[in-house]
Design a protein around this motif. Structure first.
Motif, PDB file in Angstrom:
ATOM      1  N   ILE A 181      32.344 -84.870 -22.334  1.00  0.00           N
ATOM      2  CA  ILE A 181      32.123 -86.024 -23.205  1.00  0.00           C
ATOM      3  C   ILE A 181      32.925 -85.840 -24.485  1.00  0.00           C
ATOM      4  O   ILE A 181      32.803 -84.810 -25.164  1.00  0.00           O
TER       5      ILE A 181
ATOM      6  N   PRO B  36      30.649 -92.654 -16.389  1.00  0.00           N
ATOM      7  CA  PRO B  36      31.793 -91.825 -16.747  1.00  0.00           C
ATOM      8  C   PRO B  36      33.087 -92.476 -16.258  1.00  0.00           C
ATOM      9  O   PRO B  36      33.074 -93.458 -15.513  1.00  0.00           O
TER      10      PRO B  36
ATOM     11  N   THR C 208      31.734 -83.303 -28.191  1.00  0.00           N
ATOM     12  CA  THR C 208      31.976 -84.133 -29.376  1.00  0.00           C
ATOM     13  C   THR C 208      31.715 -83.389 -30.679  1.00  0.00           C
ATOM     14  O   THR C 208      32.045 -83.897 -31.749  1.00  0.00           O
TER      15      THR C 208
ATOM     16  N   THR D 153      28.004 -96.638 -25.460  1.00  0.00           N
ATOM     17  CA  THR D 153      28.526 -95.273 -25.447  1.00  0.00           C
ATOM     18  C   THR D 153      28.499 -94.604 -26.810  1.00  0.00           C
ATOM     19  O   THR D 153      28.794 -93.413 -26.905  1.00  0.00           O
TER      20      THR D 153
ATOM     21  N   THR E 156      32.282 -82.652 -16.047  1.00  0.00           N
ATOM     22  CA  THR E 156      32.462 -83.857 -16.856  1.00  0.00           C
ATOM     23  C   THR E 156      32.379 -83.458 -18.318  1.00  0.00           C
ATOM     24  O   THR E 156      31.463 -82.731 -18.718  1.00  0.00           O
TER      25      THR E 156
ATOM     26  N   ILE F 176      27.752 -81.557 -16.874  1.00  0.00           N
ATOM     27  CA  ILE F 176      28.207 -82.365 -18.002  1.00  0.00           C
ATOM     28  C   ILE F 176      28.124 -81.550 -19.282  1.00  0.00           C
ATOM     29  O   ILE F 176      27.085 -80.944 -19.581  1.00  0.00           O
TER      30      ILE F 176
ATOM     31  N   ARG G  24      24.396 -90.043 -17.659  1.00  0.00           N
ATOM     32  CA  ARG G  24      25.663 -90.232 -16.975  1.00  0.00           C
ATOM     33  C   ARG G  24      25.585 -89.404 -15.713  1.00  0.00           C
ATOM     34  O   ARG G  24      25.220 -88.229 -15.764  1.00  0.00           O
TER      35      ARG G  24
ATOM     36  N   THR H 238      31.765 -92.796 -27.512  1.00  0.00           N
ATOM     37  CA  THR H 238      32.163 -91.641 -26.710  1.00  0.00           C
ATOM     38  C   THR H 238      32.637 -92.087 -25.330  1.00  0.00           C
ATOM     39  O   THR H 238      32.442 -93.231 -24.920  1.00  0.00           O
TER      40      THR H 238
ATOM     41  N   ASP I  78      28.861 -81.775 -23.455  1.00  0.00           N
ATOM     42  CA  ASP I  78      29.141 -82.583 -24.640  1.00  0.00           C
ATOM     43  C   ASP I  78      30.137 -81.820 -25.511  1.00  0.00           C
ATOM     44  O   ASP I  78      29.822 -80.753 -26.040  1.00  0.00           O
TER      45      ASP I  78
ATOM     46  N   ALA J 158      32.880 -90.166 -21.251  1.00  0.00           N
ATOM     47  CA  ALA J 158      32.712 -89.008 -20.381  1.00  0.00           C
ATOM     48  C   ALA J 158      33.833 -89.018 -19.346  1.00  0.00           C
ATOM     49  O   ALA J 158      33.981 -89.986 -18.594  1.00  0.00           O
TER      50      ALA J 158
END
Length: 232
Positions: A101, A66, A189, A115, A99, A185, A230, A118, A187, A120
């Motif tokens: 992403i 990250p 995206t 990655t 975190t 974490i 990650r 992407t 996501d 993080a």
């Protein structure tokens, strides 16, 4: 040569931050405290430095680190297509153990590993880390341990595992959690935000800000499996 600095002493803290800034500029790795665990950091924009970081941990390009940032405004310089719900989470929990992403800005000339376009991002809630990040800019940072070993909760733990592969150790005392728990974490995206690793922030706390956040199973709970690699 490896040097450790006691950041509880103002003079050593100042000297250590300057030494860490120099090391980063020379594409070397440093160990820094975060609010979760100790991290090993390197210049995020130097493929050589990131490769050194990954080698120090004993991991490959398929496990990209990250990136830690000093302020929330840095987000838009590194990520694109930032979902409004993700921004709300960042505003609520940064600095802190979250975190996110994102799709990386395509114009950035960096190489963090495999990655898939992407990145993080996290803003840590630690004064030493934030001061260093202000001096250096974004750092690729992974937990300060050899892959497969427990995350380091003290600078001594980190030094025992990473030794002279790190140029500067910034020692700010034991991490308050004391159990090696990393950040949660998420996501961000896609259209739906999804927790992909449970950490210091629970799904329930995230849902207080964004009710639509889902767990790994896509419904309510979070199973224990880490679906991406990650770890900071």
């Amino acid at each position: 040569m490896t040097t450790s600095y006691d950041c509880s002493d103002p003079a050593q803290r100042s000297e250590g931050l300057a030494a860490a800034q120099r090391a980063v500029s020379l594409k070397q790795c440093v160990v820094l405290p975060t609010d979760t665990v100790y991290g090993i950091g390197a210049d995020a924009f130097s493929p050589q430095a990131v490769a050194t970081l990954l080698a120090s941990k004993g991991r490959g390009r398929n496990m990209p680190p990250p990136v830690l940032i000093p302020r929330i405004q840095t987000l838009d310089g590194l990520a694109t297509d930032v979902h409004s719900d993700a921004r709300r989470l960042a505003e609520a929990f940064w600095p802190g153990g979250l975190t996110l992403i994102f799709h990386a800005q395509p114009s950035l000339t960096w190489d963090l590993g495999d990655t898939l376009g992407t990145v993080a991002l996290r803003m840590p809630d630690d004064d030493v880390a934030l001061e260093l990040l202000t001096l250096t800019g974004p750092l690729a940072v992974s937990s300060a341990n050899r892959t497969g070993q427990p995350a380091a909760t003290t600078a001594a733990d980190a030094a025992a595992q990473l030794a002279e592969s790190v140029s500067v150790y910034l020692d700010a005392g034991p991490r308050t959690s004391g159990d090696g728990t990393g950040s949660t974490i998420v996501d961000a995206t896609g259209e739906v935000l999804r927790v992909v690793r449970q950490g210091t922030l629970s799904l329930e706390r995230l849902r207080e800000v964004v009710p639509g956040v889902v767990g790994i199973d896509g419904i309510d709970g979070i199973d224990g499996e880490e679906s991406i690699r990650r770890d900071q």
